[in-house]
Motif scaffolding. Structure first.
Motif, PDB file in Angstrom:
ATOM      1  N   ARG A 187       0.832  -1.211   0.000  1.00  0.00           N
ATOM      2  CA  ARG A 187       0.000   0.000   0.000  1.00  0.00           C
ATOM      3  C   ARG A 187       0.866   1.259   0.000  1.00  0.00           C
ATOM      4  NH1 ARG A 187      -3.569  -1.254   3.947  1.00  0.00           N
ATOM      5  NH2 ARG A 187      -5.067  -2.065   2.447  1.00  0.00           N
ATOM      6  N   ARG A 188       1.973   1.228   0.760  1.00  0.00           N
ATOM      7  CA  ARG A 188       2.869   2.391   0.771  1.00  0.00           C
ATOM      8  C   ARG A 188       3.511   2.607  -0.600  1.00  0.00           C
ATOM      9  NH1 ARG A 188       4.022   0.457   6.065  1.00  0.00           N
ATOM     10  NH2 ARG A 188       5.769  -0.780   5.309  1.00  0.00           N
ATOM     11  N   ILE A 189       3.878   1.516  -1.254  1.00  0.00           N
ATOM     12  CA  ILE A 189       4.439   1.640  -2.608  1.00  0.00           C
ATOM     13  C   ILE A 189       3.394   2.230  -3.543  1.00  0.00           C
ATOM     14  CG2 ILE A 189       5.358   0.362  -4.582  1.00  0.00           C
ATOM     15  CD1 ILE A 189       6.447  -1.709  -2.585  1.00  0.00           C
ATOM     16  N   VAL A 196       5.327  10.386  -6.990  1.00  0.00           N
ATOM     17  CA  VAL A 196       6.479  10.472  -7.890  1.00  0.00           C
ATOM     18  C   VAL A 196       6.044  10.966  -9.263  1.00  0.00           C
ATOM     19  CG1 VAL A 196       8.267   9.123  -9.050  1.00  0.00           C
ATOM     20  CG2 VAL A 196       7.742   8.682  -6.648  1.00  0.00           C
ATOM     21  N   ALA A 197       4.908  10.442  -9.752  1.00  0.00           N
ATOM     22  CA  ALA A 197       4.421  10.849 -11.071  1.00  0.00           C
ATOM     23  C   ALA A 197       4.101  12.337 -11.104  1.00  0.00           C
ATOM     24  CB  ALA A 197       3.187  10.031 -11.434  1.00  0.00           C
ATOM     25  N   ALA A 198       3.459  12.853 -10.035  1.00  0.00           N
ATOM     26  CA  ALA A 198       3.124  14.276  -9.990  1.00  0.00           C
ATOM     27  C   ALA A 198       4.379  15.134  -9.954  1.00  0.00           C
ATOM     28  CB  ALA A 198       2.249  14.553  -8.764  1.00  0.00           C
ATOM     29  N   GLY A 199       5.395  14.691  -9.219  1.00  0.00           N
ATOM     30  CA  GLY A 199       6.645  15.446  -9.176  1.00  0.00           C
ATOM     31  C   GLY A 199       7.325  15.496 -10.529  1.00  0.00           C
ATOM     32  N   GLY A 218      12.507   8.190 -12.317  1.00  0.00           N
ATOM     33  CA  GLY A 218      12.015   8.527 -10.986  1.00  0.00           C
ATOM     34  C   GLY A 218      11.558   7.352 -10.146  1.00  0.00           C
ATOM     35  N   LEU A 219      11.745   6.133 -10.625  1.00  0.00           N
ATOM     36  CA  LEU A 219      11.197   4.973  -9.922  1.00  0.00           C
ATOM     37  C   LEU A 219      12.257   4.175  -9.162  1.00  0.00           C
ATOM     38  CD1 LEU A 219       8.716   3.690 -12.649  1.00  0.00           C
ATOM     39  CD2 LEU A 219       8.154   4.872 -10.536  1.00  0.00           C
ATOM     40  N   ASN A 220      13.500   4.674  -9.136  1.00  0.00           N
ATOM     41  CA  ASN A 220      14.547   3.902  -8.464  1.00  0.00           C
ATOM     42  C   ASN A 220      14.243   3.692  -6.986  1.00  0.00           C
ATOM     43  OD1 ASN A 220      16.110   3.506 -10.729  1.00  0.00           O
ATOM     44  ND2 ASN A 220      17.293   5.378 -10.443  1.00  0.00           N
ATOM     45  N   GLU A 221      13.741   4.735  -6.316  1.00  0.00           N
ATOM     46  CA  GLU A 221      13.392   4.612  -4.896  1.00  0.00           C
ATOM     47  C   GLU A 221      12.335   3.529  -4.695  1.00  0.00           C
ATOM     48  OE1 GLU A 221      10.573   6.920  -1.702  1.00  0.00           O
ATOM     49  OE2 GLU A 221      11.204   7.963  -3.531  1.00  0.00           O
ATOM     50  N   LEU A 222      11.345   3.507  -5.588  1.00  0.00           N
ATOM     51  CA  LEU A 222      10.271   2.526  -5.462  1.00  0.00           C
ATOM     52  C   LEU A 222      10.763   1.124  -5.780  1.00  0.00           C
ATOM     53  CD1 LEU A 222       7.288   4.498  -6.989  1.00  0.00           C
ATOM     54  CD2 LEU A 222       7.835   4.127  -4.597  1.00  0.00           C
TER      55      LEU A 222
END
Length: 307
Positions: A187-189, A196-199, A218-222
């Motif tokens: 759920r947190r992911i 991330v998408a909005a940023g 932008g998805l490396n953190e995820l």
């Protein structure tokens, strides 16, 4: 003992086991009430002590008594504070009396549980003895005149079914906390993906109006969080494989957008948007699968409640 005597023994132990489980369930349900009343008693005791402190300040020489004596309200304030102390004390005693009753009930339950002792181990040992005795019983007659299985086979089937249900219930109790822990992780992911998408979208609108630049997706953190969730699913899969449970609908974490193959891992903004949409669809799917797994384990636990 022969198989029939062992079966009687198993049934006796099953009654003791059922009684022990009922007592333990009652004790578990009583504990939240004890905890709640203990917290309530502490809160009401603090309130009573605060009111008593106000009375004490009015009774002794000091600024509070002096200020109240200037306008002639000393006695009025003193009576009001004493009334509040009396009311608070009554509420404290109400909770204390109820807590004493609950504590007595808890002590009785604890005593009954201790008197019964371990009922699970003797029961399962008796089941195993019953299976062995039934299998070592009289041989089958050469000609069967009925379609019913012989008594020894009925006993073996019944006992082995009980053993399997007990093992499955234990497997469910092991798996359920792990499955429940997976849901908030996913759920947190899922909640982080639109952030991330909005940023990324805001950055592009501000600095790349024509879409000519290249961007990190932008998805490396995820991806690091997805890897942690994947480890949880891997452990769940190992537990399921070593259990006697039927196939469970484990979440499939494949399909999260992979990094671009370039050395700098940069993509144009159109591809960033595509990856974000894929990530959001992945999150919705995996979250639904994780919640479905928890629901299935809860259903199995209910189904095996009497095991």
């Amino acid at each position: 003992m022969d198989a029939e005597q062992l079966r009687e023994r198993v049934l006796e132990l099953e009654d003791l086991r059922a009684r022990s489980r009922r007592l333990r369930l009652s004790r578990e349900r009583l504990q939240p009430r004890l905890d709640r009343d203990r917290a309530l008693l502490a809160a009401r005791t603090r309130l009573r002590d605060a009111h008593q402190g106000d009375v004490d300040r009015l009774d002794r020489q000091g600024p509070h008594r002096w200020i109240a004596s200037l306008d002639g309200s000393l006695e009025e304030q003193r009576e009001r504070e004493r009334a509040e102390v009396e009311e608070a004390s009554q509420r404290v005693e109400e909770v204390r009396a109820r807590l004493a009753t609950l504590a007595l009930e808890a002590d009785q339950l604890d005593g009954d549980i201790a008197a019964l002792g371990d009922t699970e181990t003797p029961y399962q040992e008796a089941l195993a003895d019953l299976v062995l005795a039934a299998r070592a019983g009289a041989p089958r007659p050469p000609v069967r005149t009925t379609t019913e299985p012989p008594p020894e086979e009925q006993i073996v089937t019944w006992a082995e079914r009980r053993q399997r249900a007990i093992t499955q219930r234990a497997d469910v109790e092991v798996l359920l906390p792990q499955a429940r822990a997976l849901v908030p992780l996913v759920r947190r992911i899922t909640a982080r993906i639109p952030v991330v998408a909005a940023g990324m979208e805001a950055s592009a609108m501000a600095t790349d109006v024509h879409g000519a630049a290249f961007w990190s997706d932008g998805l490396n953190e995820l991806r690091r969080r997805v890897a942690a969730a994947d480890e949880t699913v891997l452990r769940l899969r190992e537990e399921v494989d070593s259990s006697q449970l039927p196939d469970l609908p484990l979440p499939d974490l494949a399909g999260f957008p992979a990094p671009s193959p370039g050395r700098l891992r940069m993509v144009d903004y159109a591809e960033v948007e595509t990856r974000m949409e894929e990530a959001q669809r992945w999150g919705e799917r995996v979250l639904a699968e994780a919640e479905a797994l928890v629901a299935e384990l809860l259903r199995l636990r209910e189904e095996l409640a009497d095991a």
